[in-house]
Design a protein around this motif. Sequence first.
Motif, PDB file in Angstrom:
ATOM      1  N   HIS A   1       0.850  -1.193   0.000  1.00  0.00           N
ATOM      2  CA  HIS A   1       0.000   0.000   0.000  1.00  0.00           C
ATOM      3  C   HIS A   1       0.883   1.240   0.000  1.00  0.00           C
ATOM      4  O   HIS A   1       1.822   1.344   0.792  1.00  0.00           O
ATOM      5  CB  HIS A   1      -0.901   0.002   1.240  1.00  0.00           C
ATOM      6  CG  HIS A   1      -1.608   1.297   1.495  1.00  0.00           C
ATOM      7  ND1 HIS A   1      -2.918   1.520   1.122  1.00  0.00           N
ATOM      8  CD2 HIS A   1      -1.187   2.451   2.085  1.00  0.00           C
ATOM      9  CE1 HIS A   1      -3.274   2.738   1.475  1.00  0.00           C
ATOM     10  NE2 HIS A   1      -2.239   3.322   2.055  1.00  0.00           N
ATOM     11  N   LEU A   2       0.578   2.189  -0.878  1.00  0.00           N
ATOM     12  CA  LEU A   2       1.392   3.408  -1.008  1.00  0.00           C
ATOM     13  C   LEU A   2       0.506   4.638  -1.002  1.00  0.00           C
ATOM     14  O   LEU A   2      -0.491   4.723  -1.728  1.00  0.00           O
ATOM     15  CB  LEU A   2       2.183   3.372  -2.324  1.00  0.00           C
ATOM     16  CG  LEU A   2       2.944   4.643  -2.711  1.00  0.00           C
ATOM     17  CD1 LEU A   2       4.081   4.934  -1.722  1.00  0.00           C
ATOM     18  CD2 LEU A   2       3.493   4.523  -4.129  1.00  0.00           C
ATOM     19  N   GLY A   3       0.874   5.601  -0.169  1.00  0.00           N
ATOM     20  CA  GLY A   3       0.250   6.918  -0.164  1.00  0.00           C
ATOM     21  C   GLY A   3       1.319   7.972   0.067  1.00  0.00           C
ATOM     22  O   GLY A   3       2.462   7.654   0.424  1.00  0.00           O
TER      23      GLY A   3
ATOM     24  N   PRO B   1       3.364  12.618   9.004  1.00  0.00           N
ATOM     25  CA  PRO B   1       3.451  11.498   8.064  1.00  0.00           C
ATOM     26  C   PRO B   1       2.830  10.215   8.590  1.00  0.00           C
ATOM     27  O   PRO B   1       2.613   9.274   7.821  1.00  0.00           O
ATOM     28  CB  PRO B   1       4.957  11.329   7.867  1.00  0.00           C
ATOM     29  CG  PRO B   1       5.554  11.811   9.148  1.00  0.00           C
ATOM     30  CD  PRO B   1       4.674  12.947   9.594  1.00  0.00           C
ATOM     31  N   HIS B   2       2.556  10.146   9.899  1.00  0.00           N
ATOM     32  CA  HIS B   2       1.993   8.930  10.457  1.00  0.00           C
ATOM     33  C   HIS B   2       0.485   8.838  10.243  1.00  0.00           C
ATOM     34  O   HIS B   2      -0.112   7.787  10.488  1.00  0.00           O
ATOM     35  CB  HIS B   2       2.318   8.836  11.956  1.00  0.00           C
ATOM     36  CG  HIS B   2       3.774   8.666  12.236  1.00  0.00           C
ATOM     37  ND1 HIS B   2       4.611   9.737  12.482  1.00  0.00           N
ATOM     38  CD2 HIS B   2       4.562   7.556  12.274  1.00  0.00           C
ATOM     39  CE1 HIS B   2       5.840   9.293  12.687  1.00  0.00           C
ATOM     40  NE2 HIS B   2       5.834   7.972  12.563  1.00  0.00           N
ATOM     41  N   ARG B   3      -0.133   9.902   9.784  1.00  0.00           N
ATOM     42  CA  ARG B   3      -1.577   9.912   9.558  1.00  0.00           C
ATOM     43  C   ARG B   3      -1.871   9.706   8.067  1.00  0.00           C
ATOM     44  O   ARG B   3      -1.183  10.258   7.203  1.00  0.00           O
ATOM     45  CB  ARG B   3      -2.200  11.231  10.021  1.00  0.00           C
ATOM     46  CG  ARG B   3      -2.138  11.440  11.520  1.00  0.00           C
ATOM     47  CD  ARG B   3      -2.795  12.760  11.900  1.00  0.00           C
ATOM     48  NE  ARG B   3      -4.175  12.823  11.449  1.00  0.00           N
ATOM     49  CZ  ARG B   3      -5.217  12.321  12.107  1.00  0.00           C
ATOM     50  NH1 ARG B   3      -5.021  11.701  13.253  1.00  0.00           N
ATOM     51  NH2 ARG B   3      -6.443  12.430  11.633  1.00  0.00           N
ATOM     52  N   ALA B   4      -2.914   8.924   7.786  1.00  0.00           N
ATOM     53  CA  ALA B   4      -3.308   8.699   6.391  1.00  0.00           C
ATOM     54  C   ALA B   4      -4.221   9.796   5.873  1.00  0.00           C
ATOM     55  O   ALA B   4      -4.217  10.106   4.682  1.00  0.00           O
ATOM     56  CB  ALA B   4      -4.013   7.353   6.259  1.00  0.00           C
ATOM     57  N   ALA B   5      -5.023  10.399   6.765  1.00  0.00           N
ATOM     58  CA  ALA B   5      -5.960  11.433   6.330  1.00  0.00           C
ATOM     59  C   ALA B   5      -5.202  12.601   5.726  1.00  0.00           C
ATOM     60  O   ALA B   5      -4.157  13.015   6.232  1.00  0.00           O
ATOM     61  CB  ALA B   5      -6.800  11.910   7.514  1.00  0.00           C
ATOM     62  N   GLY B   6      -5.722  13.122   4.615  1.00  0.00           N
ATOM     63  CA  GLY B   6      -5.065  14.234   3.953  1.00  0.00           C
ATOM     64  C   GLY B   6      -3.979  13.817   2.987  1.00  0.00           C
ATOM     65  O   GLY B   6      -3.177  14.654   2.562  1.00  0.00           O
ATOM     66  N   SER B   7      -3.960  12.543   2.612  1.00  0.00           N
ATOM     67  CA  SER B   7      -2.970  12.096   1.632  1.00  0.00           C
ATOM     68  C   SER B   7      -3.209  12.778   0.293  1.00  0.00           C
ATOM     69  O   SER B   7      -4.325  13.190  -0.036  1.00  0.00           O
ATOM     70  CB  SER B   7      -3.038  10.574   1.463  1.00  0.00           C
ATOM     71  OG  SER B   7      -2.620   9.924   2.641  1.00  0.00           O
ATOM     72  N   LEU B   8      -2.156  12.880  -0.482  1.00  0.00           N
ATOM     73  CA  LEU B   8      -2.202  13.623  -1.741  1.00  0.00           C
ATOM     74  C   LEU B   8      -2.808  12.774  -2.863  1.00  0.00           C
ATOM     75  O   LEU B   8      -2.673  11.549  -2.863  1.00  0.00           O
ATOM     76  CB  LEU B   8      -0.796  14.063  -2.127  1.00  0.00           C
ATOM     77  CG  LEU B   8      -0.132  15.031  -1.141  1.00  0.00           C
ATOM     78  CD1 LEU B   8       1.353  15.167  -1.444  1.00  0.00           C
ATOM     79  CD2 LEU B   8      -0.808  16.399  -1.207  1.00  0.00           C
ATOM     80  N   PRO B   9      -3.463  13.414  -3.833  1.00  0.00           N
ATOM     81  CA  PRO B   9      -3.976  12.661  -4.991  1.00  0.00           C
ATOM     82  C   PRO B   9      -2.836  11.990  -5.755  1.00  0.00           C
ATOM     83  O   PRO B   9      -1.724  12.510  -5.826  1.00  0.00           O
ATOM     84  CB  PRO B   9      -4.653  13.746  -5.843  1.00  0.00           C
ATOM     85  CG  PRO B   9      -4.891  14.886  -4.917  1.00  0.00           C
ATOM     86  CD  PRO B   9      -3.791  14.839  -3.902  1.00  0.00           C
ATOM     87  N   ILE B  10      -3.147  10.842  -6.332  1.00  0.00           N
ATOM     88  CA  ILE B  10      -2.171  10.059  -7.081  1.00  0.00           C
ATOM     89  C   ILE B  10      -2.643   9.926  -8.522  1.00  0.00           C
ATOM     90  O   ILE B  10      -3.830   9.759  -8.783  1.00  0.00           O
ATOM     91  CB  ILE B  10      -2.004   8.656  -6.454  1.00  0.00           C
ATOM     92  CG1 ILE B  10      -1.251   8.764  -5.123  1.00  0.00           C
ATOM     93  CG2 ILE B  10      -1.258   7.709  -7.389  1.00  0.00           C
ATOM     94  CD1 ILE B  10      -1.163   7.453  -4.371  1.00  0.00           C
TER      95      ILE B  10
END
Length: 271
Positions: free
Chosen positions: A117-119, A127-136
């Motif tokens: 899994h990559l975000g 960086p430890h939070r997944a919320a607010g990850s950038l569009p890919i």
Amino acid sequence: MVTVPASTLAHYSRFSRFNSPYPAHDEGRAIDLYPDSNRGLSPVAGEVLDTRTVSAPPRPYAAAEDHLILLDTGDHVARILHVDPAVGAGDHVDVGDPLGEMVRSGFFAPWVDNHVHLGFRPPDANPHRAAGSLPIETPVDVHATDWDGTGVVREAGETSVHLDAPAHPSPGTWAGLAGAPGVALDGGCPHYGGGGVRPPLDGPVTVAGERVGVAAGECVTWEDITVVANGRPITGLSLFLARDVLGTKLVCPDHDFTVGDRVSVAVRRER
């Protein structure tokens, strides 16, 4: 927007941005990458910032712990999950380098195959939070492959089966199940909250000739449908973009299919 280039995707046999129930994948802001082996190959180049072990939901078929690997790519922080790290802070890795063995943790549904899994997070975000990850974005051409809903079981597991159809139209390139002319589907239909399409589309999408949802840009909202296989309701279809072997994955716990069975899949609209 963060680009995962074709040269990176070439290290994997399948990928999906939408085939997950977890919020990290909302609007395709994370990508799952499926290698041909159980080695967790790095999808980015950079310096390892940190590794962390996290508790996973208890499942009888899965490991109790998962792992987070954070890498500084120079422009972003990459978040990698589902790999037991054989690397540590300060190590440098290149794309395709092994990070460790993949982990099948309690975050996985029983029909989900091992994957990386990559975000991505902005460098000034936690960086430890997944919320607010950038569009890919994944700038590769994808063949949208028509399917009539029939096939033969080529592989049967405890909770899913793989059909041999549709055949991959051009092995070595990327292909997915067509949801509209020239448009490939991605996601768990309809068992996850939504799915995706490539390229973007505004309008209805179909499977085996029946409408299953509506696309708005890259995102699909599934409608109130039931997928049936040989007349029996199943959980749904697991849809990916694949490089060499396509076919169709049916999610069907407690099925009685065996290799060689002929299967006819249909969509039933609930009213």
